[in-house]
Write a protein that holds these residues in place. Structure first.
Motif: not given
Length: 483
Positions: A450-479
């Motif tokens: 993965a290079g610059a954001a504008q050169d990323w593929s759809i698959e790479q963007w999907c990988c990137l979007l996993v992060g916020p989902a994991v963070a949200a799940a961790s916060l739910v588990a924290y509460k």
């Protein structure tokens, strides 16, 4: 384990502000050095900082943990005063011995760690001895403030020194001073000196005894217990610090200061500041975990910390991968863009390191000296082996960064198993799904280039979007975890 009081929650906020303020100011200091001296200057500055840290760790028996642990266990002011008298005497004696050793061995140290025998660099290392002496006193003061939960003064001391450091280095860049290593050593003297003064001021505001102590120091049996644990903590912490110091010296010798500076830029933005942040967080976490005497409260303390650390770490790591090019340009200079290769890989090791810190603190809290020593030695020996392999067999920055991932993963496996062994309520399934879901997409991004954001593929963007989902799940588990 009770819910933290409002005063403790306020202290946590103040301490967190001190941690982030200190980390941000150190980051600005690297920015000033990058603009003033370029990659070679950053490499030298980082190595000098590591040398000062190694010497300080050696003189303070592993940093602040031993003193914090001892003060947290004692609730009466008289007992705390006796402990402080013993700890101050031991730290003071070891500090003087370390400083004298630096002064005598300065030429050999310069040749070994900086791959140079230049008289200017030898003189710089000798001046660094004064910075170490001040840092030893400042570290002890920070440990005492931490043990007393004097968070406002702790935050003040954490911020004051780095603020002075930034002003001095920014002035050197602004006035276009010659790239003199002496200025770097002087900046450390000023930084650690201000921290020491602020820490001593905070200590002067601590509670005073109404009457003189019958015994000014700990009894011999208690002193031996403290010294035994402190020496184990020293060996574990010093093995880590010396391993990093040796790794940097290998990189400088094999690839030069410029290559070391590029690697240090990625290291500083990821691993280094994560380690500083986690170490500072022990101001809150270690005393709380030490006081958690039953399995349920211990589990709650560890899981809440793990989920919170993971949520924050995931958001930061994914954000840095997304914005690595502008981030490096902003915090360093365009010369440091190759450091993006290091950053993209080290964020994976950062996630492993963050959770292993949470679980591994149980070793400190239970004062298991043998496990503490052996586990840290095994981690650092494996790290040295993988780094040496990367330097001999490969020439890229990313290969060197990957050398940090495997040892940290293996150490994570060990501490999770250790926590489960000591506390049967700490199940593997409580943390591994979150951690793997966070780390695997980052590895996929590196492997797909993965290079610059504008050169990323759809698959790479999907990988990137996993992060916020994991963070949200961790916060739910924290509460869901109830203290």
């Amino acid at each position: 384990m009770s819910t933290p009081s409002p005063s403790l929650r306020g202290g946590i906020l103040v301490s967190t502000a001190g941690v982030f303020g200190s980390a941000f100011l150190w980051l600005l200091s690297f920015k000033a050095v990058a603009l003033w001296m370029g990659p070679e200057g950053v490499g030298l500055f980082s190595q000098m900082r590591q040398m000062a840290q190694a010497a300080t760790v050696g003189a303070t028996f592993g940093g602040t943990n031993s003193v914090v642990q001892g003060l947290s266990e004692r609730h009466e002011e008289a007992a705390r005063r006796q402990f402080r008298a013993t700890a101050a005497r031991l730290v003071g004696m070891s500090g003087l011995m370390v400083v004298l050793a630096i002064l005598v061995a300065a030429p050999a140290l310069t040749q070994f760690f900086l791959s140079s025998g230049a008289p200017a660099l030898v003189a710089t290392v000798r001046w660094l001895a004064l910075a170490v002496l001040l840092n030893v006193a400042g570290t002890y003061a920070l440990a005492v403030l931490n043990g007393y939960r004097s968070y406002p003064y702790l935050a003040l001391a954490q911020i004051a020194g780095p603020a002075a450091l930034v002003m001095l280095l920014a002035g050197a860049w602004w006035w276009r001073l010659p790239a003199d290593p002496f200025v770097l050593s002087l900046s450390f003297v000023v930084c650690f000196g201000i921290t020491c003064l602020a820490g001593l001021f905070g200590m002067s505001r601590l509670p005073r005894l109404a009457a003189a102590l019958p015994a000014p120091r700990l009894a011999k049996a208690e002193s031996r217990v403290f010294l035994r644990f402190a020496l184990s903590n020293l060996a574990a912490a010093l093995s880590t610090t010396l391993a990093l110091l040796l790794i940097r010296s290998w990189v400088i010798e094999a690839r030069g200061l410029a290559f070391a500076g590029l690697f240090d830029a990625g290291w500083t933005l990821t691993f280094n500041y994560t380690t500083l942040f986690l170490t500072a967080c022990s101001a809150i976490y270690l005393p709380l975990l030490t006081r958690a005497t039953d399995a349920q409260s211990q589990k709650a303390c560890m899981l809440k910390t793990a989920y919170l650390v993971l949520a924050g770490g995931v958001l930061v790591c994914y954000g840095m991968v997304l914005l690595k090019a502008p981030l490096i340009k902003l915090l360093y200079s365009p010369e440091f863009q190759p450091s993006g290769e290091v950053l993209s890989v080290l964020v994976i090791a950062v996630l492993f390191r963050s959770i292993s810190w949470v679980y591994g603190t149980m070793i400190l809290a239970t004062r298991n000296s043998r496990v503490l020593l052996l586990s840290d030695l095994a981690l650092n020996l494996s790290l040295l082996a993988t780094v040496k392999f990367a330097l001999v067999g490969f020439s890229s920055l990313s290969a060197l960064a990957w050398a940090f991932v495997l040892p940290n993963f293996l150490y994570l496996v060990f501490v999770v198993e250790y926590a489960g062994y000591k506390n049967p309520l700490m199940r593997r399934r409580l943390i591994w799904p979150f951690l793997l879901a966070a780390a695997l997409p980052l590895a996929a991004l590196v492997l797909t280039g993965a290079g610059a954001a504008q050169d990323w593929s759809i698959e790479q963007w999907c990988c990137l979007l996993v992060g916020p989902a994991v963070a949200a799940a961790s916060l739910v588990a924290y509460k869901r975890v109830v203290l």
